[in-house]
Design a protein around this motif. Structure first.
Motif, short mmCIF file in Angstrom:
data_model
loop_
_atom_site.label_atom_id
_atom_site.label_comp_id
_atom_site.label_asym_id
_atom_site.label_seq_id
_atom_site.Cartn_x
_atom_site.Cartn_y
_atom_site.Cartn_z
N SER A 270 0.84 -1.21 0.00
CA SER A 270 0.00 0.00 0.00
C SER A 270 0.87 1.25 0.00
O SER A 270 0.52 2.25 -0.63
CB SER A 270 -0.95 0.00 1.21
OG SER A 270 -0.28 0.32 2.41
N PHE A 271 1.99 1.21 0.69
CA PHE A 271 2.91 2.35 0.64
C PHE A 271 3.53 2.47 -0.76
O PHE A 271 3.68 3.56 -1.30
CB PHE A 271 4.03 2.19 1.68
CG PHE A 271 3.61 2.51 3.09
CD1 PHE A 271 3.06 3.75 3.40
CD2 PHE A 271 3.78 1.59 4.11
CE1 PHE A 271 2.68 4.06 4.71
CE2 PHE A 271 3.41 1.89 5.41
CZ PHE A 271 2.86 3.12 5.72
N GLU A 274 1.79 4.53 -3.43
CA GLU A 274 1.42 5.92 -3.13
C GLU A 274 2.36 6.94 -3.76
O GLU A 274 2.05 8.14 -3.75
CB GLU A 274 1.36 6.15 -1.62
CG GLU A 274 0.14 5.52 -1.00
CD GLU A 274 -0.01 5.90 0.47
OE1 GLU A 274 -1.13 6.21 0.87
OE2 GLU A 274 0.99 5.87 1.21
N ARG A 280 8.38 6.32 -1.71
CA ARG A 280 7.58 6.24 -0.48
C ARG A 280 8.16 5.20 0.47
O ARG A 280 8.32 5.48 1.67
CB ARG A 280 6.14 5.86 -0.87
CG ARG A 280 5.16 5.84 0.29
CD ARG A 280 4.62 7.22 0.57
NE ARG A 280 3.51 7.17 1.53
CZ ARG A 280 3.65 7.39 2.84
NH1 ARG A 280 4.83 7.67 3.33
NH2 ARG A 280 2.59 7.33 3.63
N VAL A 281 8.48 4.02 -0.04
CA VAL A 281 8.94 2.94 0.84
C VAL A 281 10.30 3.28 1.45
O VAL A 281 10.53 3.08 2.65
CB VAL A 281 9.00 1.60 0.08
CG1 VAL A 281 9.68 0.52 0.92
CG2 VAL A 281 7.58 1.16 -0.29
N LEU A 284 10.14 5.43 4.68
CA LEU A 284 9.21 5.08 5.76
C LEU A 284 9.88 5.03 7.12
O LEU A 284 11.11 5.00 7.23
CB LEU A 284 8.58 3.71 5.48
CG LEU A 284 7.52 3.68 4.38
CD1 LEU A 284 7.09 2.24 4.14
CD2 LEU A 284 6.33 4.54 4.78
N ARG A 292 -0.08 1.97 9.82
CA ARG A 292 -0.83 1.44 8.68
C ARG A 292 -1.33 0.03 8.95
O ARG A 292 -2.41 -0.35 8.48
CB ARG A 292 0.01 1.49 7.40
CG ARG A 292 -0.81 1.03 6.21
CD ARG A 292 -0.51 1.71 4.92
NE ARG A 292 -0.82 3.12 4.90
CZ ARG A 292 -0.66 3.89 3.82
NH1 ARG A 292 -0.21 3.37 2.70
NH2 ARG A 292 -0.95 5.17 3.86
#
Lengths: 314, 314
Positions: A270-271, A274, A280-281, A284, A292
């Protein structure tokens, strides 16, 4: 505990309805390794060319990923993929693929990579996957593949599947591989090839798990911002196997742990979608991942209401 | 508590890879009513012809369904649909549609049907749905529709949607209606039309719920025997609204109750597809429904694992 991944290291140029990016760091091994790096020690095996710079190594090393088995091929170029997505973000359209150094890739695992308790065979030619499996001492190995190999190298692929503990495919690929239109029948047919664990990836619809103990399914998190789905399946695999390795290196896993791993895989996928590429990953935090996971729990939770609501019936 | 449904009453001839059946009792109102009948008092409104016999009325009446508002049109034939499914059971192919008595249908609700606390507007022409809504005193009304009305009667459909509390559509239809490729954006756009509750039906992938309080999603139960998906969406709606009416007639519903209703909707849809027509649902017991709810709970349950598994990170 340690987890070795063999797969593509790539530069991806991607266009979606939400923008485009040129030559982002990508590839199955990269997406997998970044996601898994939040859970366990990860070792990446794969070839790169002269265009792969210190900044790319640093992006992986900053996440604690072991990069010694990234093989630099002098005079070569790194694998390159160009593709786009239209409004249906579940379907990737390939515009250009240049194998480059990947064309002659013969994976060689260092002693440390061989000794890792877990192994992920990213989506590469099935005979190469078998060669890696033979080099590895892992007590739990998982394999991803794709329609190309089902169509052009089915026998080697079936042999490779017979040598791993976990098969991870898109549900359409699982149906194609087993020639069973029904997903449950397809999963059981795939288990008959050898793996005790079969994961069907379903894009925005989430993922399903099949073992001897039955089925588990988790929907995708409904996200308002889906910018680039490239690598989502590998991020799923990274969260899934990374968590399994963190909880118990190698060996077999109980149903409870496999379900939790499915949830962490879903979190990392899901990350992934995005933002473009690895943006995004790679950025994190543990706290964001834990939050999440809570969102997935709230998304899927319902109480088993008592049957007192039933007013009629036989 | 009581629940009125207006929709088609039909004979369906269906062929799937698992067999075929001629002139089975079907239609949106029938599938809905049978599913809802396990939870609450259901009243069916719809037209039938001379070919609709006492045995068809009996099938509904045996489940306690009120059939007084089933309107017999002398000299007419009941709505008829012929269709088939290939290996992708998510896609219905229509081979023949005969509206028959449905062509001139003008719904008239009896006093009892007007006074029911809940109303389901099955998939019929949007102006007819509006006419029914005006006759009904229900404090909670839900509406289903289809791509045909989005394409040919969008303004009446938007007006009808603005007059109900809950919109239930396939996810592709929700995207088409709102012209938003992203499901979350589509659901929010649909809520802006009026309904506080939006349900996206996703075929074998399950269903998602959107309200002001956020999202809930439930996967479909992986079933080895899927014989005929016709009516699954209406059986879902019947379980969903039937449960809501059983718990609290009319009015608004809290998040907890809506989630439970989504689970019961999924239960009834999962039974619907296991056999042709109404065969499976009509013969159910409360105990079988309760058992299957437990199966859905086991399918989707995972424990929020502590973050101690996270080995690295920032």
């Amino acid at each position: 505990m340690a987890l070795t991944v063999v797969g593509s290291i790539a530069f991806d140029s991607v266009r979606t309805p939400f923008g485009e990016r040129e030559r982002m760091l990508g590839g199955s091994a990269v997406h997998f390794a970044l996601a898994a790096s939040f859970f366990t020690e990860v070792r990446v095996v794969g070839p790169v060319g002269d265009d792969f710079g210190a900044e790319h190594i640093a992006l992986l090393a900053d996440r604690g990923i072991a990069t010694e088995d990234i093989e630099h091929v002098p005079g070569g170029d790194t694998f390159f993929w160009r593709g786009h997505y239209d409004h249906d973000m579940n379907v990737a359209h390939t515009d250009d693929t240049r194998l480059n150094v990947f064309a002659d890739f013969q994976p060689k695992l260092s002693a440390s990579s061989r000794e890792a308790e877990m192994l992920f065979l990213g989506n590469i030619q099935p005979d190469l996957q078998r060669g890696v499996r033979r080099q590895s001492a892992a007590s739990f190995a998982a394999l991803d593949s794709m329609n190309l190999w089902i169509e052009t190298a089915k026998d080697p692929l079936l042999a490779a599947i017979g040598e791993v503990d976990c098969l991870m495919l898109n549900d359409a690929e699982l149906r194609m591989l087993t020639e069973r239109p029904n997903l449950v029948a397809a999963a059981h047919a795939a288990m008959a090839f050898g793996p005790g664990v079969v994961v069907a990836k379903r894009g925005e619809y989430g993922a399903a798990l099949f073992t001897d103990e039955g089925a588990f399914a988790i929907p995708g998190l409904p996200l308002e911002d889906v910018r680039d789905p490239t690598g989502a399946g590998d991020s799923f695999a990274g969260g899934f196997l990374g968590y399994l390795d963190a909880v118990r290196a190698g060996g077999t896993h109980d149903d409870r742990t496999l379900r939790q791993a499915m949830a962490y895989g879903s979190v990392m996928a899901s990350f992934n979608v995005e933002d473009f590429g690895t943006e995004r990953v790679a950025g994190l935090t543990d706290a964001a991942i834990a939050r999440r996971l809570g969102e997935f729990k709230r998304l899927t939770h319902f109480e088993e209401a008592p049957v007192v609501g039933l007013a009629r019936g036989s």
